[in-house]
Design a protein around this motif. Structure first.
Motif, short mmCIF file in Angstrom:
data_model
loop_
_atom_site.label_atom_id
_atom_site.label_comp_id
_atom_site.label_asym_id
_atom_site.label_seq_id
_atom_site.Cartn_x
_atom_site.Cartn_y
_atom_site.Cartn_z
N ARG A 344 0.84 -1.19 0.00
CA ARG A 344 0.00 0.00 0.00
C ARG A 344 0.88 1.24 0.00
O ARG A 344 1.95 1.26 0.62
CB ARG A 344 -0.90 0.06 1.24
N ALA A 345 0.41 2.28 -0.68
CA ALA A 345 1.07 3.58 -0.58
C ALA A 345 1.07 4.04 0.86
O ALA A 345 0.09 3.85 1.59
CB ALA A 345 0.35 4.58 -1.48
N LYS A 346 2.16 4.68 1.29
CA LYS A 346 2.23 5.19 2.67
C LYS A 346 1.51 6.54 2.81
O LYS A 346 0.88 6.80 3.83
CB LYS A 346 3.69 5.35 3.09
N ASP A 347 1.68 7.40 1.84
CA ASP A 347 1.07 8.73 1.88
C ASP A 347 -0.45 8.57 1.91
O ASP A 347 -1.04 7.92 1.04
CB ASP A 347 1.50 9.52 0.64
N PRO A 348 -1.15 9.15 2.90
CA PRO A 348 -2.60 8.95 3.03
C PRO A 348 -3.40 9.42 1.83
O PRO A 348 -4.51 8.93 1.60
CB PRO A 348 -2.96 9.73 4.29
N ARG A 349 -2.86 10.32 1.04
CA ARG A 349 -3.58 10.79 -0.15
C ARG A 349 -3.65 9.71 -1.23
O ARG A 349 -4.51 9.77 -2.12
CB ARG A 349 -2.92 12.05 -0.70
N TYR A 350 -2.75 8.75 -1.17
CA TYR A 350 -2.66 7.69 -2.16
C TYR A 350 -3.05 6.32 -1.59
O TYR A 350 -3.25 5.38 -2.36
CB TYR A 350 -1.22 7.58 -2.68
N ARG A 351 -3.12 6.21 -0.28
CA ARG A 351 -3.12 4.89 0.37
C ARG A 351 -4.38 4.08 0.12
O ARG A 351 -4.32 2.86 -0.12
CB ARG A 351 -2.91 5.07 1.88
N ASN A 352 -5.55 4.69 0.18
CA ASN A 352 -6.80 3.96 0.13
C ASN A 352 -7.63 4.34 -1.09
O ASN A 352 -7.51 5.46 -1.61
CB ASN A 352 -7.62 4.20 1.40
N PRO A 353 -8.48 3.44 -1.55
CA PRO A 353 -9.37 3.78 -2.67
C PRO A 353 -10.35 4.88 -2.27
O PRO A 353 -10.72 5.01 -1.10
CB PRO A 353 -10.09 2.47 -2.96
N GLY A 354 -10.75 5.67 -3.25
CA GLY A 354 -11.72 6.73 -3.00
C GLY A 354 -13.14 6.23 -3.12
O GLY A 354 -13.40 5.07 -3.45
N PRO A 355 -14.10 7.12 -2.88
CA PRO A 355 -15.52 6.73 -3.00
C PRO A 355 -15.90 6.32 -4.42
O PRO A 355 -16.94 5.67 -4.61
CB PRO A 355 -16.26 8.01 -2.59
N ASP A 356 -15.09 6.69 -5.41
CA ASP A 356 -15.39 6.36 -6.80
C ASP A 356 -14.92 4.96 -7.19
O ASP A 356 -15.09 4.55 -8.34
CB ASP A 356 -14.75 7.39 -7.73
N GLU A 357 -14.33 4.22 -6.27
CA GLU A 357 -13.79 2.88 -6.58
C GLU A 357 -14.92 1.90 -6.82
O GLU A 357 -15.82 1.74 -5.99
CB GLU A 357 -12.90 2.40 -5.44
N ALA A 358 -14.87 1.19 -7.98
CA ALA A 358 -15.93 0.24 -8.33
C ALA A 358 -15.85 -1.03 -7.51
O ALA A 358 -16.87 -1.66 -7.23
CB ALA A 358 -15.85 -0.08 -9.82
N GLN A 359 -14.64 -1.46 -7.15
CA GLN A 359 -14.46 -2.69 -6.39
C GLN A 359 -14.30 -2.35 -4.92
O GLN A 359 -13.75 -1.29 -4.56
CB GLN A 359 -13.22 -3.43 -6.89
N SER A 360 -14.76 -3.21 -4.06
CA SER A 360 -14.64 -2.99 -2.62
C SER A 360 -13.33 -3.55 -2.12
O SER A 360 -12.98 -4.71 -2.39
CB SER A 360 -15.80 -3.68 -1.89
N PHE A 361 -12.57 -2.70 -1.41
CA PHE A 361 -11.29 -3.10 -0.82
C PHE A 361 -11.26 -2.69 0.65
O PHE A 361 -11.87 -1.69 1.03
CB PHE A 361 -10.12 -2.42 -1.52
N PRO A 362 -10.54 -3.44 1.49
CA PRO A 362 -10.39 -2.99 2.88
C PRO A 362 -9.53 -1.74 2.97
O PRO A 362 -8.63 -1.51 2.16
CB PRO A 362 -9.70 -4.18 3.55
N GLN A 363 -9.83 -0.90 3.94
CA GLN A 363 -9.02 0.28 4.23
C GLN A 363 -7.83 -0.15 5.09
O GLN A 363 -7.94 -1.06 5.91
CB GLN A 363 -9.84 1.33 4.99
N HIS A 364 -6.68 0.49 4.89
CA HIS A 364 -5.49 0.17 5.69
C HIS A 364 -4.90 1.47 6.24
O HIS A 364 -5.00 2.51 5.62
CB HIS A 364 -4.44 -0.55 4.84
#
Length: 364
Positions: A344-364
């Motif tokens: 996963r990206a370390k920088d929080p701006r890149y780390r997690n998928p946004g609300p526009d993500e079509a697939q569901s992923f866990p947040q880290h």
């Protein structure tokens, strides 16, 4: 828009901290690829404009695609016809080297010279080059839609440097190999990847495939549509691919995904999320063994503010926080108890998928 420090001390501190994104090169570039050479230096290339193109920096946010502007007039892509190359000892200071390769150095002018004679040079395109030092020589791969339809090259330098004339042992077998990439396994076998994603091992002399190509998809869906890269992390093979967050071309954010397997040819597990705005990025390790990923501007509009970007839905257009040029984003790469890599990206701006993500992923 991604903000970054500009004074040397702050830039050095950002690299040393390996915890936030840093913009390191202001040039028109897509698909930046970084590798380490035999001299221990970092080498960088990517889809670029030709050196000295007067449209840079005037047409700073040219998308790289032939696209109509707001008046309906087609704005031609700024993508050029050469491989441009930079070298750095510290990831901060990048010196441009003489261009090692142009489309005219490839295989196709030798066998389809009529296309090069009839298609104007201003319409030629060289996309997504990578440089690899393998078997004691530099090798260049790239794709090209014109002047040869589905043209691609695997070019091998004549000696230990980047100089030609280049050998093209795969010849016509490179046709249609969109976004080619190379991967060398620990046993010395070299694989060609392309098309997001086909893969095949190569013969030691690069003259043919050692076996028929196979697709390597995640177990649950396609990994994306371009920018395939393979790495080995721990005992796992990690297949990276690129897609838009919405599963629609040029809608949402351009993201990096991955899946893992016990063998380069698979089978691979489910698709996982590596980072937002990291599409067609290069995951690589620095001299200290820390992981980074390249990132770049890919959008239909200028970079958007990164304020509250983690919760902002960007589905209505192709959008990014990345400034034009090359941004390095630190990656967290660690092995879980079962040996699976977590990336996963370390920088929080890149780390997690946004609300526009079509697939569901866990947040880290």
């Amino acid at each position: 828009m991604l903000s970054a420090p500009h004074d040397p001390a702050s830039l050095r501190a950002a690299i040393d901290a390996n915890d936030r994104a840093i913009h390191v090169l202001d040039v028109w570039m897509r698909d930046p690829y970084v590798t380490t050479g035999p001299d221990g230096a970092y080498y960088l290339t990517g889809t670029t404009a030709n050196q000295g193109d007067p449209r840079w920096p005037v047409d700073r946010y040219n998308s790289g695609l032939d696209r109509p502007d707001i008046t309906g007039t087609t704005v031609p892509a700024i993508v050029g016809t050469t491989v441009r190359l930079w070298k750095s000892d510290d990831l901060l200071h990048w010196d441009e080297l003489p261009s090692p390769f142009a489309l005219t150095d490839g295989y196709w002018p030798k066998v389809e010279s009529a296309a090069f004679a009839t298609v104007p040079a201003k319409d030629w395109r060289l996309w997504a080059p990578e440089v690899h030092f393998l078997q004691g020589k530099w090798m260049i791969v790239h794709t090209s839609p014109t002047p040869i339809n589905q043209g691609a090259n695997l070019a091998i330098a004549a000696g230990p440097g980047f100089a030609g004339p280049f050998a093209h042992p795969l010849k016509d077998k490179m046709r249609g190999r969109h976004d080619p990439s190379l991967f060398q396994d620990y046993d010395g076998t070299i694989y060609l990847l392309w098309g997001n994603t086909w893969i095949a091992p190569l013969l030691p002399d690069f003259s043919d495939f050692a076996r028929a190509p196979v697709r390597i998809d995640p177990s649950d869906r396609r990994i994306g549509h371009e920018g395939a890269t393979l790495r080995k992390i721990g005992n796992k093979y990690v297949h990276f691919g690129t897609a838009w967050s919405t599963d629609q071309l040029r809608k949402g954010t351009y993201n990096l995904y991955y899946c893992t397997a016990d063998h380069p040819l698979g089978p691979y597990g489910p698709r996982q999320f590596a980072g937002r705005f990291l599409g067609h990025g290069t995951p690589f390790q620095d001299k200290q063994g820390r992981w980074w990923c390249t990132a770049f501007y890919n959008a239909n509009v200028p970079p958007v503010s990164d304020d509250n970007i983690e919760t902002r839905d960007l589905a209505d257009n192709a959008q990014t926080i990345n400034e034009q040029g090359v941004t390095l984003v630190p990656l967290e790469v660690r092995l879980l108890e079962d040996g699976e890599p977590l990336i996963r990206a370390k920088d929080p701006r890149y780390r997690n998928p946004g609300p526009d993500e079509a697939q569901s992923f866990p947040q880290h």
